[in-house]
Design a protein around this motif. Structure first.
Motif: not given
Lengths: 282, 414
Positions: B206-218
């Motif tokens: 999280f400290f280095i990311s501009n965006r997070i994409l969460a993959l869950y159940d495909g």
């Protein structure tokens, strides 16, 4: 309720005891094997074709030289050893057979023609398969399962160009040269057993060798060596390259099975193709 | 609206009867660090392999600047692939080649460069990744961390515009892990490439990311900033984030950000509306310069030592702390008003200048074993908190009030 025939359990017919399934099952299995075999043959042919095209891409020379060293130069000792003892045993056996007809003077002819036409190319190919072919399969197989081949893809390096083409060229160059060496050392082996140990006249032996072996015998042997070179590298590289496609095993086990398959299949194909090529050349 | 650099539209991928990606939609923007997070075996690497073309979707499409990559002409595809580099989870180094040859391979095979130019580029990357001593070693002779850095060098040697990192920190200790992430962040800033990471390392990424994409159940169930992820109401948060984010942050041993917030809320709920508390924001200035001179590992050692020192000092007076960003710490003093907090901070500053800096110096010396030295400063800002004021705005105010409390000077050391 209606039942879709596609949803039917494949084993259902067996339960109901329909005779058709019982009779057709062996043929279905055989058919699947034949289709799979034809698929592999086709895939191997495409694999070889693509790899051959890649031979002429730039930056191949250093890799080819490296492979010549590995397949060719490093096989010299084992080829000489096997060639020498093959020649010796051929001389020994042939002497005892020829002496029954009082024709021991023809030993040089028999040893030289057997080696140059048949034993030289075949045994050389089998020995290279055992030494370098198995190593090719194992190395490429490990590169496949450890994603090194995928890494080449991601770096825009064609794996066929980088891994396969240099090996094919190196084998095409090395097989005939090693065959020639095998023939030469084998004739010397025949000399040691026939002349040195069993007392045949040295001049007669070499005169028979020289007078019986024609250029056609030598070129036929080289043609066989070239055919075997293509077969061995294609089979061994193909088995390693597609080791991840095996359905019977995974990981290290699949590399081991691929290596075994490569060696066995190469040896069988060497002998089968030997007959076919000989029947065309003779 | 900005066109995404890479976009997935209803991408579905199946392996046999298993659906790994199920109508995945996502957007990745140019020049950002985007991190794909999710549980193991949920298809994060599969997703990444679609971007570089190692896999193609069964349904849906992957777009590059709005163009379907499956229908690019060969020349367009080649032009696209030149821009993309991939760092494998298990490094995928050629074990029969030396470090130099591994890093040089893409340059030797795909570019028409002179030998000296290849050597210059390779050695520059090798030095940047602190591998100078391992140039002629084979991968099997290196530690896991060094192998990762070789893979990183190889991925960056062609100066790509998009770099895909498949779990770049797997199997690393907390310091190396943070050093690798800091390295990725630094190169991303310097070279300006678009970084797409697959990672489990929560909260470090999280400290280095501009965006997070969460993959869950495909499926992608969240796309947004790390701050926005905090507001996500989805089972993903309970099942994945909370299970991956430990009670303590691995590197510093301080509260993880989530547990820090839980503790903060718990303490706040016990306060009356007129009761106050204090927040201190510490910053280690010049982190990038420290990394450049002393190396990323030493920089992370310094962060670790600083966190430990803050925790030791403020923990003793009832305070609790967390790492706020790659070079910032936040401490809450729940039982102190601004004056008392000021005095505690003054004591800390004096103690830190006298002893803390010396401790950090010894850590740095132990790691680098060299005569290299760099000046750096520690800033601190104090702000008063009230139960009804948002913590982030208090931290902002503390940042505004930051001033130097300690300085390390190479001249004084000599």
């Amino acid at each position: 309720m209606t039942t879709n025939s596609h949803d039917q359990d494949p084993g259902e017919n067996e339960v109901t005891g329909q005779p058709g399934t019982f009779l057709t099952r062996p043929f279905a299995g055989l058919g699947r094997k034949v289709v799979s075999w034809v698929n592999h043959m086709g895939a191997a042919a495409i694999f070889l074709g693509k790899a051959c095209i890649m031979i002429f891409r730039p930056k191949q020379i250093p890799a080819i030289i490296q492979q010549i060293y590995y397949i060719g130069a490093k096989s010299i000792t084992i080829i000489m050893l096997v060639g020498f003892f093959t020649g010796m045993v051929l001389g020994l056996q042939s002497y005892h057979a020829l002496v029954k007809f009082g024709a021991q003077g023809a030993l040089g002819t028999l040893v030289a023609l057997s080696l140059v036409r048949e034993l030289g190319p075949v045994l050389t190919a089998i020995m290279i398969t055992a030494r370098a072919g198995s190593a090719m399969t194992a190395e490429i197989g490990i590169q496949r399962i450890s994603e090194q081949i995928d890494a080449l893809d991601t770096m825009r390096i064609d794996p066929l160009k980088f891994l396969i083409s240099p090996r094919i060229v190196a084998a095409i160059i090395s097989f005939p040269l090693l065959t020639a060496l095998f023939d030469l050392v084998g004739i010397l082996g025949g000399y040691v057993s026939g002349v040195v140990l069993l007392g045949i006249n040295a001049g007669t032996y070499f005169h028979r060798v020289q007078s019986s072996v024609e250029m056609k015998d030598v070129t036929d042997g080289f043609i066989k060596a070239l055919v075997f070179a293509v077969i061995v590298t294609t089979v061994c590289c193909y088995q390693g390259y597609f080791t991840h496609m095996r359905t019977d095993s995974y990981g290290a086990k699949s590399v081991s099975l691929s290596t075994t398959s490569a060696v066995v299949l190469s040896c069988v194909l060497i002998l089968v193709s030997d007959y076919i090529v000989t029947s065309f050349l003779i | 609206m900005e066109t995404p650099l890479i976009e997935f539209k209803d991408v579905t991928k199946r392996f046999g009867p298993r659906t790994i990606l199920d109508k995945v939609n996502l957007k990745i923007y140019e020049g950002q660090v985007s991190t794909i997070i999710g549980k193991s075996g949920t298809g994060k690497s599969v997703l990444l392999k679609h971007i570089i073309g190692l896999l193609s979707p069964d349904e849906g499409s992957v777009l590059f600047r709005g163009n379907h990559i499956g229908s690019l002409k060969k020349s367009e595809w080649d032009a696209y692939r030149v821009q993309v580099s991939y760092m494998f989870q298990n490094n995928a180094l050629f074990d029969s080649m030396t470090v130099y040859d591994n890093v040089a391979l893409p340059l030797q095979q795909t570019m028409n460069l002179s030998k000296s130019e290849i050597e210059r580029r390779v050695m520059a990357r090798i030095e940047q990744t602190e591998l100078s001593e391992a140039v002629y070693k084979y991968p099997s002779e290196l530690s896991g961390g060094m192998q990762k850095r070789v893979a990183l060098s190889r991925a960056l040697v062609t100066d790509p515009a998009i770099v895909l990192f498949d779990e770049p920190t797997t199997g690393q200790d907390p310091i190396r892990k943070n050093a690798i992430l800091a390295m990725i962040a630094e190169y991303q800033r310097k070279l300006g490439f678009t970084a797409i990471l697959v990672s489990h390392e929560i909260p470090d990424v999280f400290f280095i990311s501009n965006r997070i994409l969460a993959l869950y159940d495909g499926k992608i169930v969240f796309q947004g900033t790390p701050v926005e992820l905090d507001e996500l109401e989805h089972p993903f948060k309970d099942e994945v984030i909370q299970s991956l984010e430990g009670f303590q942050e691995e590197l510093t041993g301080l509260y993880s950000q989530r547990h820090f917030k839980v503790r903060y809320q718990a303490d706040l709920s016990r306060k009356r509306r007129d009761e106050t508390y204090a927040i201190v924001l510490f910053s280690l200035e010049d982190l990038e310069a420290i990394s450049n001179v002393l190396g990323h590992t030493t920089a992370q050692e310094i962060i670790k030592a600083m966190g430990a020192y803050i925790d030791k000092h403020f923990g003793a007076v009832g305070g609790f702390s967390t790492r706020h960003s790659i070079n910032e710490f936040v401490t809450v003093l729940p039982y102190s008003d601004l004056d008392e907090a000021g005095r505690i901070l003054e004591d800390f500053a004096k103690d830190f200048q006298d002893r803390g800096i010396r401790d950090i110096e010894s850590v740095a010396q132990k790691e680098t074993n060299s005569a290299e030295c760099i000046d750096f400063t520690i800033l601190a800002g104090l702000a008063q908190g009230k139960p009804f004021v948002e913590m982030e705005s208090i931290i902002e105010f503390a940042k505004f009030r930051q001033e130097e409390i300690a300085r390390f000077q190479c001249e004084l050391r000599r």
